[in-house]
Design an enzyme around this catalytic site. Structure first.
Site, PDB file in Angstrom:
ATOM      1  N   GLU A 269       0.686  -1.387  -0.006  1.00 56.19           N
ATOM      2  CA  GLU A 269       0.043   0.053   0.544  1.00 56.19           C
ATOM      3  C   GLU A 269       0.855   1.110  -0.208  1.00 56.19           C
ATOM      4  OE1 GLU A 269      -3.447   0.403  -0.421  1.00 56.19           O
ATOM      5  OE2 GLU A 269      -3.666  -1.151  -0.004  1.00 56.19           O
TER       6      GLU A 269
ATOM      7  N   SER B 158     -32.790 -28.673  51.644  1.00 56.85           N
ATOM      8  CA  SER B 158     -32.334 -28.838  52.814  1.00 56.85           C
ATOM      9  C   SER B 158     -30.902 -28.695  52.455  1.00 56.85           C
ATOM     10  CB  SER B 158     -32.256 -30.484  52.589  1.00 56.85           C
ATOM     11  OG  SER B 158     -33.626 -30.903  52.502  1.00 56.85           O
TER      12      SER B 158
END
Length: 680
Positions: free
Chosen positions: A83, A343
């Protein structure tokens, strides 16, 4: 054709025009810059820094923060070579590139290369401007020059790494690598790096999930340029071209959604949150949660919490089987929902009773019909066991013994212990009663895991934490080390669910009234795991029991946590490891609060048959005889009443089977005695 040449010829001409340096400086200095702070996704990380979950930015775009140092250097080399070769030498605009682009366009009659530098591309991305119009190109050039004066080259490169478009709602290299490759950008193959260089040039046309062919062609052109520039060799080129371009996007990590939303609310505005959770374990348990509700209708839900009880750090938190608005109410975090514990509070009550000197694991207690000032609890199976050790009473989760212990302790002490353990609770009616021993109180799964972590830590509480924050402050003592060990030893003797390993996991199950909640919570020498199952709306789940529904999930969760359990600690030196007969007289048999340590006078005893005898079943039944006590008498066989309200001390019991039978007799004052025999 002429129209295609114009922007580039003019741009090159503009650059080569006789602007004085002063004029150019003034022009650039007057540039109004767009915001340079790029919004990035909020990220939730696990304890090791792995991504658990990310959130999109505005307009639903994925743009994740990335440190340029955490990007494969081969990608950066390929990007600049393809680029902007002179990126580190120009000041934002490359005159050579612009001139080359203008000449190529004039010679070929169409655009061959754009002449844009990487800085110009960043300028376009920051402003969202177009690329083909002359005004846009001039603005990009001006902004690029201004950016180069304000930012370093590395800062400009960082902006590109965050803003480069990769198709759809993907922006930035990190979003691209996670979506296309399922990994972070630190280590990329040459083929992957080339694809990531190629896509931003035409992000929609080259999206691999829409056109693998175009993406592959573009990637191969970048690879060819990389070979020409000496970035790869011929062998690497062949290998890279043979790599298949992924044709689908991968979903972004979406683990621990409830905990992620929770931390977002707790620390609004922060971009990165690091939790104590462990990604691999969280993923395993989320899959387990999804599996265990399958086949149980569309309303059953599950929640799982895993913690290291030594540090208090939560390692996994599964709030539901799936994070979605379905019949299971998957968006609701059931790890924090207030539910009846059934419980599962019983171990705490037994531990407190041991500390108060009310009993010992080998102490005998009566499991018989009892009236506690109008409160008449029943065992879950409606049966009574007569005289039984506290160890057995806890393992069998009997209701009457634990209510008797709670009555002796006082319900307020149980609430005080929950406060010390840091467990938040909701008390219906506001006043504690004996029913809290059987689940008549509201708690969360997180709270119960914290409570069991206290027991596992030799009785000292430590608040559970879900954020990596260094030092942990030890909490209050809930039980003595001896009582905590005794409770753990009792729970470790509980038989595992069918098919589960007999590994002495200390665990307890619970089922709330009406089968609305099924619980299983357990611990070994290092970890504690809690499982809740039920319906978020609180409606009953017919036939749901903690032992049948939640306990198997608990053992499966431990199996996914580690291959073998960590050993439980040895008993503290002060622990009394003796049989019932060797206990001090006051500890041999539990007495109620009103009768504590008062000797029983004329208590009932089984005169015949004697304990351990082998007797023959006569045609008319089995002869039994009671001495002492006060009529009428009730006889039970294996907890089931077989003769009720008898005035005589001697009777024949019918409908008895053969084999080992426990016979119990209860007199008019509720006192009992029992014997074990073998019936032939």
């Amino acid at each position: 054709m002429m129209r295609a040449r114009v922007p580039f010829v003019l741009a090159a001409g503009l650059w080569l025009a006789a602007f004085s340096n002063d004029k150019l400086d003034q022009w650039v200095a007057a540039t109004i810059l767009p915001p340079l702070q790029v919004e990035t996704s909020v990220e939730v990380l696990d304890r090791n820094g792995a991504l658990l979950r990310a959130y999109t930015v505005a307009n639903g775009r994925w743009r994740l923060a990335v440190d340029p140092a955490a990007v494969d250097p081969d990608f950066a080399a390929a990007l600049l070579a393809y680029e902007d070769k002179r990126f580190f030498n120009h000041h934002g605009v490359d005159p050579q590139a612009l001139l080359r682009a203008a000449l190529q366009a004039a010679w070929n009659g169409h655009v061959i290369s754009g002449g844009s530098t990487l800085t110009m591309q960043v300028a376009r991305l920051l402003e969202g401007s177009g690329t083909g119009q002359m005004a846009g190109k001039l603005r990009q050039m001006r902004l690029a020059l201004a950016l180069e004066r304000r930012l370093s080259k590395q800062e400009i490169l960082s902006l590109y790494l965050h803003l480069a478009p990769y198709g759809g709602n993907l922006e930035g290299i990190r979003a691209a690598t996670l979506s296309y490759f399922g990994k972070e950008p630190l280590r990329l193959t040459p083929a992957e790096a080339a694809l990531l260089v190629a896509i931003p040039q035409s992000p929609e046309a080259r999206r691999p999930d829409r056109s693998v062919e175009r993406a592959t062609e573009a990637r191969d052109r970048v690879l060819a340029r990389a070979l020409r520039d000496g970035l790869i060799d011929a062998e690497q080129l062949r290998a890279a071209r043979s790599e298949v371009v992924p044709g689908k996007r991968r979903p972004f990590p979406a683990l621990a959604p409830h905990m992620s939303d929770r931390i977002m609310a707790e620390e609004a505005g922060q971009k990165r949150h690091q939790l104590t959770l462990e990604k691999t374990l969280q993923s395993k348990l989320e899959r387990l949660a999804s599996e265990v509700v399958a086949g149980h209708g569309d309303r059953l839900q599950v929640a799982i919490v895993v913690a290291d009880h030594g540090s208090g750090e939560m390692l996994a938190s599964v709030g539901s089987a799936a994070f979605k608005a379905d019949a299971r109410a998957g968006f609701v975090d059931m790890t924090r929902a207030i539910r009846s514990p059934g419980s599962t509070l019983k171990p705490l009550i037994y531990g407190m009773a041991f500390d108060e000197g009310l009993g010992h694991p080998e102490t005998l207690i009566e499991d018989k019909p009892s009236d506690f000032n109008g409160y008449r609890p029943q065992n879950f199976d409606k049966h009574f066991r007569g005289t039984i050790r506290l160890r057995e009473a806890l393992q069998q989760s009997l209701n009457i013994p634990v209510v008797a212990l709670t009555d002796a302790l006082g319900p307020a002490k149980l609430l005080a212990a929950l406060d010390k353990a840091g467990v938040r609770y909701d008390l219906p009616g506001g006043q504690p009663g004996l029913a809290i021993a059987l689940g008549g109180i509201g708690v969360s799964l997180e709270g119960m895991v914290q409570l069991y972590a206290s027991i596992a830590r030799r009785g000292v509480s430590l608040p559970l934490s879900h954020q990596m924050q260094g030092e942990h402050v030890e909490g209050q003592r809930v039980l003595s080390a001896t009582a905590a060990w005794q409770v753990g030893d009792i729970l470790a003797g509980l038989a595992p669910p069918p098919g589960a390993p007999e590994n002495r996991l200390a665990y307890k199950t619970g089922t709330s009234y009406g089968h609305r909640d099924a619980w299983a919570i357990g611990f070994d020498g290092q970890h504690v795991i809690g499982v809740w199952m039920g319906r978020p709306d609180g409606t009953p789940v017919p036939g749901a029991f903690g032992a049948d529904l939640a306990a198997p999930v608990l053992f499966q969760a431990f199996a996914r946590l580690k291959p073998a359990l960590d050993q439980q600690p040895a008993a503290p030196p002060a622990t009394l490891l003796v049989s019932n007969a060797q206990l001090p007289q006051p500890l041999q048999h539990f007495r109620s609060r009103n009768a504590a340590f008062a000797p029983e006078k004329d208590a009932p005893a089984v005169a015949f048959p004697p304990d351990g005898a082998e007797v023959e079943l006569l045609p008319e039944g089995l002869l039994v005889r009671v001495s002492g006590g006060k009529a009428p008498y009730t006889w039970l066989a294996n907890g089931v009443p077989v003769a009720v309200s008898l005035g005589a001390r001697e009777t024949m019991l019918n409908a008895l089977g053969r084999g080992f039978i426990t016979l119990s007799v209860i007199d008019a004052e509720g006192r009992s005695a029992r014997t074990k025999v073998r019936v032939r």
